[in-house]
Design an enzyme around this catalytic site. Structure first.
Site, PDB file in Angstrom:
ATOM      1  N   TYR A   1      30.849  49.961  25.217  1.00  0.00           N
ATOM      2  CA  TYR A   1      31.257  48.989  26.246  1.00  0.00           C
ATOM      3  C   TYR A   1      32.199  47.946  25.637  1.00  0.00           C
ATOM      4  O   TYR A   1      33.300  47.711  26.144  1.00  0.00           O
ATOM      5  CB  TYR A   1      29.998  48.332  26.817  1.00  0.00           C
ATOM      6  CG  TYR A   1      30.214  47.105  27.663  1.00  0.00           C
ATOM      7  CD1 TYR A   1      30.663  47.195  28.983  1.00  0.00           C
ATOM      8  CD2 TYR A   1      29.933  45.819  27.166  1.00  0.00           C
ATOM      9  CE1 TYR A   1      30.830  46.053  29.765  1.00  0.00           C
ATOM     10  CE2 TYR A   1      30.091  44.683  27.941  1.00  0.00           C
ATOM     11  CZ  TYR A   1      30.535  44.809  29.236  1.00  0.00           C
ATOM     12  OH  TYR A   1      30.699  43.678  30.011  1.00  0.00           O
TER      13      TYR A   1
ATOM     14  N   PHE B   1      12.499  39.710  33.684  1.00  0.00           N
ATOM     15  CA  PHE B   1      11.489  38.653  33.537  1.00  0.00           C
ATOM     16  C   PHE B   1      11.054  38.139  34.914  1.00  0.00           C
ATOM     17  O   PHE B   1       9.889  37.801  35.122  1.00  0.00           O
ATOM     18  CB  PHE B   1      12.022  37.512  32.657  1.00  0.00           C
ATOM     19  CG  PHE B   1      12.148  37.880  31.179  1.00  0.00           C
ATOM     20  CD1 PHE B   1      11.727  39.126  30.695  1.00  0.00           C
ATOM     21  CD2 PHE B   1      12.669  36.979  30.258  1.00  0.00           C
ATOM     22  CE1 PHE B   1      11.840  39.468  29.339  1.00  0.00           C
ATOM     23  CE2 PHE B   1      12.782  37.292  28.903  1.00  0.00           C
ATOM     24  CZ  PHE B   1      12.374  38.544  28.441  1.00  0.00           C
TER      25      PHE B   1
ATOM     26  N   SER C   1      16.987  37.617  19.518  1.00  0.00           N
ATOM     27  CA  SER C   1      18.421  37.398  19.747  1.00  0.00           C
ATOM     28  C   SER C   1      18.648  36.149  20.587  1.00  0.00           C
ATOM     29  O   SER C   1      17.784  35.746  21.360  1.00  0.00           O
ATOM     30  CB  SER C   1      19.025  38.609  20.464  1.00  0.00           C
ATOM     31  OG  SER C   1      18.923  39.724  19.630  1.00  0.00           O
TER      32      SER C   1
ATOM     33  N   ASP D   1      23.422  39.630  17.901  1.00  0.00           N
ATOM     34  CA  ASP D   1      22.363  38.723  17.448  1.00  0.00           C
ATOM     35  C   ASP D   1      22.507  37.306  17.986  1.00  0.00           C
ATOM     36  O   ASP D   1      21.535  36.647  18.318  1.00  0.00           O
ATOM     37  CB  ASP D   1      22.280  38.716  15.913  1.00  0.00           C
ATOM     38  CG  ASP D   1      23.641  38.522  15.256  1.00  0.00           C
ATOM     39  OD1 ASP D   1      24.654  38.956  15.813  1.00  0.00           O
ATOM     40  OD2 ASP D   1      23.684  37.930  14.156  1.00  0.00           O
TER      41      ASP D   1
HETATM   42  P1  NAD Z   1      28.530  43.661  38.530  1.00  0.00           P
HETATM   43  O1  NAD Z   1      27.997  44.955  38.071  1.00  0.00           O
HETATM   44  O2  NAD Z   1      27.658  42.832  39.416  1.00  0.00           O
HETATM   45  O3  NAD Z   1      29.946  43.862  39.252  1.00  0.00           O
HETATM   46  C1  NAD Z   1      30.799  44.952  39.029  1.00  0.00           C
HETATM   47  C2  NAD Z   1      31.219  45.476  40.394  1.00  0.00           C
HETATM   48  O4  NAD Z   1      32.131  46.571  40.199  1.00  0.00           O
HETATM   49  C3  NAD Z   1      30.033  46.024  41.208  1.00  0.00           C
HETATM   50  O5  NAD Z   1      29.940  45.397  42.466  1.00  0.00           O
HETATM   51  C4  NAD Z   1      30.365  47.507  41.372  1.00  0.00           C
HETATM   52  O6  NAD Z   1      29.930  48.056  42.612  1.00  0.00           O
HETATM   53  C5  NAD Z   1      31.886  47.494  41.245  1.00  0.00           C
HETATM   54  N1  NAD Z   1      32.370  48.842  40.907  1.00  0.00           N
HETATM   55  C6  NAD Z   1      31.880  49.664  39.953  1.00  0.00           C
HETATM   56  N2  NAD Z   1      32.546  50.823  39.961  1.00  0.00           N
HETATM   57  C7  NAD Z   1      33.492  50.734  40.939  1.00  0.00           C
HETATM   58  C8  NAD Z   1      34.500  51.605  41.410  1.00  0.00           C
HETATM   59  N3  NAD Z   1      34.663  52.814  40.883  1.00  0.00           N
HETATM   60  N4  NAD Z   1      35.310  51.188  42.415  1.00  0.00           N
HETATM   61  C9  NAD Z   1      35.141  49.943  42.974  1.00  0.00           C
HETATM   62  N5  NAD Z   1      34.186  49.076  42.552  1.00  0.00           N
HETATM   63  C10 NAD Z   1      33.385  49.459  41.551  1.00  0.00           C
HETATM   64  O7  NAD Z   1      28.912  42.825  37.218  1.00  0.00           O
HETATM   65  P2  NAD Z   1      29.275  41.293  37.057  1.00  0.00           P
HETATM   66  O8  NAD Z   1      28.192  40.635  36.288  1.00  0.00           O
HETATM   67  O9  NAD Z   1      29.720  40.712  38.360  1.00  0.00           O
HETATM   68  O10 NAD Z   1      30.528  41.402  36.060  1.00  0.00           O
HETATM   69  C11 NAD Z   1      31.868  41.421  36.524  1.00  0.00           C
HETATM   70  C12 NAD Z   1      32.816  41.576  35.332  1.00  0.00           C
HETATM   71  O11 NAD Z   1      32.566  40.562  34.347  1.00  0.00           O
HETATM   72  C13 NAD Z   1      32.676  42.910  34.613  1.00  0.00           C
HETATM   73  O12 NAD Z   1      33.951  43.338  34.199  1.00  0.00           O
HETATM   74  C14 NAD Z   1      31.818  42.588  33.393  1.00  0.00           C
HETATM   75  O13 NAD Z   1      32.070  43.465  32.331  1.00  0.00           O
HETATM   76  C15 NAD Z   1      32.263  41.165  33.086  1.00  0.00           C
HETATM   77  N6  NAD Z   1      31.199  40.396  32.410  1.00  0.00           N
HETATM   78  C16 NAD Z   1      30.209  39.789  33.093  1.00  0.00           C
HETATM   79  C17 NAD Z   1      29.244  39.044  32.414  1.00  0.00           C
HETATM   80  C18 NAD Z   1      28.176  38.264  33.119  1.00  0.00           C
HETATM   81  O14 NAD Z   1      27.655  37.335  32.512  1.00  0.00           O
HETATM   82  N7  NAD Z   1      27.822  38.556  34.353  1.00  0.00           N
HETATM   83  C19 NAD Z   1      29.274  38.969  31.018  1.00  0.00           C
HETATM   84  C20 NAD Z   1      30.283  39.648  30.339  1.00  0.00           C
HETATM   85  C21 NAD Z   1      31.253  40.354  31.041  1.00  0.00           C
HETATM   86  N1  UDP Z   2      16.000  42.051  26.681  1.00  0.00           N
HETATM   87  C1  UDP Z   2      14.610  41.834  26.539  1.00  0.00           C
HETATM   88  N2  UDP Z   2      13.792  42.269  27.542  1.00  0.00           N
HETATM   89  C2  UDP Z   2      14.251  42.872  28.668  1.00  0.00           C
HETATM   90  C3  UDP Z   2      15.660  43.080  28.806  1.00  0.00           C
HETATM   91  C4  UDP Z   2      16.509  42.656  27.782  1.00  0.00           C
HETATM   92  O1  UDP Z   2      14.135  41.293  25.535  1.00  0.00           O
HETATM   93  O2  UDP Z   2      13.434  43.192  29.551  1.00  0.00           O
HETATM   94  C5  UDP Z   2      16.902  41.510  25.627  1.00  0.00           C
HETATM   95  C6  UDP Z   2      18.016  42.420  25.130  1.00  0.00           C
HETATM   96  O3  UDP Z   2      17.551  43.223  24.085  1.00  0.00           O
HETATM   97  C7  UDP Z   2      19.043  41.398  24.656  1.00  0.00           C
HETATM   98  C8  UDP Z   2      18.895  40.251  25.647  1.00  0.00           C
HETATM   99  O4  UDP Z   2      17.595  40.419  26.225  1.00  0.00           O
HETATM  100  O5  UDP Z   2      18.667  40.920  23.379  1.00  0.00           O
HETATM  101  C9  UDP Z   2      19.941  40.171  26.736  1.00  0.00           C
HETATM  102  O6  UDP Z   2      20.032  41.419  27.386  1.00  0.00           O
HETATM  103  P1  UDP Z   2      20.767  41.623  28.774  1.00  0.00           P
HETATM  104  O7  UDP Z   2      20.374  42.961  29.295  1.00  0.00           O
HETATM  105  O8  UDP Z   2      20.519  40.478  29.698  1.00  0.00           O
HETATM  106  O9  UDP Z   2      22.325  41.687  28.445  1.00  0.00           O
HETATM  107  P2  UDP Z   2      23.283  41.203  27.257  1.00  0.00           P
HETATM  108  O10 UDP Z   2      23.157  39.733  27.145  1.00  0.00           O
HETATM  109  O11 UDP Z   2      22.859  41.927  26.008  1.00  0.00           O
HETATM  110  O12 UDP Z   2      24.624  41.640  27.752  1.00  0.00           O
END
Ligand code: NAD
Ligand code: UDP
Length: 360
Positions: free
Chosen positions: A163, A215, A233, A316
């Site tokens: 990823y 959780f 972590s 981490d």
């Molecule tokens: P999410 O999974 O809720 O949103 C992703 C959306 O993409 C979903 O609604 C899904 O249906 C849509 N999707 C997937 N495949 C598709 C396709 N083939 N065609 C059209 N739509 C499609 O995730 P999110 O938390 O809203 O994250 C959004 C972006 O931010 C992502 O690129 C993710 O990698 C990045 N990101 C988010 C976080 C976070 O804290 N939430 C952290 C790091 C990176």
């Molecule tokens: N994790 C955990 N218990 C769970 C799910 C996740 O201890 O039921 C831990 C996971 O190993 C990582 C952190 O929580 O250390 C955050 O995981 P998350 O799936 O929220 O996404 P990330 O922050 O790694 O993108």
């Protein structure tokens, strides 16, 4: 449609996308086209005069995606598989969606001279130097800086990193298009945004969501709270409203300060270990939401391999350095950790209780 700037939000039905779309509509400064395979989280918005929603799979092999890009002023790309369990179970799907399909969007932007705001991830930073040296990351704070920090991934056999690698490669391709074709891009690296509409409860829908939902499930359904590898972590959580505030500033791009820049969006002050998160969630649930008869979840420890499968390795510690967002955009995150947890918890508890009341 009006004369307002037209924004294409790809992945608008997701957690960040739905919250962003709602904010853009409330601000009233854009016409929004929302694209997603799933529109459930946009339910309250669909029908809004300035919103067009297309249930559309970006993998479709016709000219629809290119036409959409061509016909908008600004492209915001959130489409991804963004859930760690999928990096282990479906690494190729993760690569193809997060890199190959996203690359098509980038190439349409190059061809039609459109600015793109690309969602990447804090996970591109990978592990800390302390983690790699086998030291306690608490003793060697290592804030991640957009234009300075090295990106440290684990070995290939730990395919969790597919990823982060796919996202990192896309960032590098955007940068190269910026250099060679003048593509105007901005990359956002989110650091653990949480809030209403994040994920789902695993007792209600099959799958393995991010930690907050697990959780919450424990608090509402009495399943054990599982601490992966002891919950050692660290993560730093940002309220989705603060995050959206930063994203909107990036979309606005005052004076072009975001042109060909990468921005961390995160809240270093809201750092906790995952074990700490579990305890804070129990305390906040007990103080504000507990009702007689609610379960008291057991906290257990589980290995990463048992929880996710072979190929897991963890980030981490992720401390965002947000100096760039502060200085260039005047962005400050306002919610502290307890308030982020409380607000997100309220959303889950209310949805769960409404559902249970309907069912009884
Ligand atoms: P999410 O999974 O809720 O949103 C992703 C959306 O993409 C979903 O609604 C899904 O249906 C849509 N999707 C997937 N495949 C598709 C396709 N083939 N065609 C059209 N739509 C499609 O995730 P999110 O938390 O809203 O994250 C959004 C972006 O931010 C992502 O690129 C993710 O990698 C990045 N990101 C988010 C976080 C976070 O804290 N939430 C952290 C790091 C990176
Ligand atoms: N994790 C955990 N218990 C769970 C799910 C996740 O201890 O039921 C831990 C996971 O190993 C990582 C952190 O929580 O250390 C955050 O995981 P998350 O799936 O929220 O996404 P990330 O922050 O790694 O993108």
């Amino acid at each position: 449609m009006s004369d307002l700037p037209k924004v294409l939000v790809l992945g608008a039905g997701g957690f960040i996308g739905a919250n962003l779309t709602e904010r853009l509509l409330a601000d009233g400064r854009h016409d929004v086209t929302a694209i997603d395979v799933d529109g459930e989280k946009l339910e309250g918005q669909i029908g809004h005069a300035r919103l067009t929603f297309h249930r559309h799979d970006i993998r479709r092999r016709d000219d629809s995606l290119e036409t959409l890009v061509r016909d908008h002023d600004l492209i915001v790309d959130l489409v991804a598989m963004a859930n760690p369990s999928l990096y282990l179970t479906n690494p190729l799907d993760v690569f193809h969606l997060n890199f190959t399909e996203n690359l098509r969007i980038v190439e349409h932007c190059v061809k039609h001279h459109k600015r793109i705001v690309q969602f990447s991830t804090c996970e591109v930073y990978g592990r800390t130097v302390a983690g790699v040296l086998g030291k306690d990351p608490a003793e060697m704070p290592f804030p991640f800086r957009e234009d300075e920090s090295p990106l440290i991934m684990g070995p290939v056999k730990n395919h969790r990193w597919i990823y982060a690698c796919a996202k990192q490669l896309l960032e590098r391709v955007l940068h190269a298009h910026g250099l060679e074709d003048g593509l105007n891009y901005t990359i956002i690296r989110p650091f653990n945004f949480i809030g209403p509409r994040i994920d789902y409860l695993p007792s209600e829908k099959a799958g393995n969501p991010r930690v907050f939902s697990h959780f919450m499930n424990a608090l509402l359904y009495g399943t054990p709270m599982q601490l992966v590898d002891g919950g050692r972590s660290y993560r730093a959580y940002t309220h989705i409203d603060d995050a959206v505030d930063g994203i909107v500033r990036i979309l606005d791009n005052p004076g072009g300060v975001c042109d060909r820049e990468i921005f961390n969006l995160g809240t270093p002050e809201n750092e906790t270990t995952i074990r700490g998160l579990a305890h804070r969630m129990i305390a906040i649930f007990d103080e504000h939401f507990r009702r007689p008869g609610d379960p008291h979840p057991e906290i257990i420890e589980v290995s990463g391999e048992a929880f996710y499968g072979k190929g897991y390795e963890d980030c981490d510690r992720r401390i965002p350095d947000v100096t760039k967002a502060r200085t260039l955009l005047g962005w400050e995150s306002r919610h502290d950790l307890d308030s982020v947890i409380h607000h997100t918890m309220k959303y889950f508890v209310e949805a769960h209780r409404a559902k249970t009341a309907k069912g009884s």
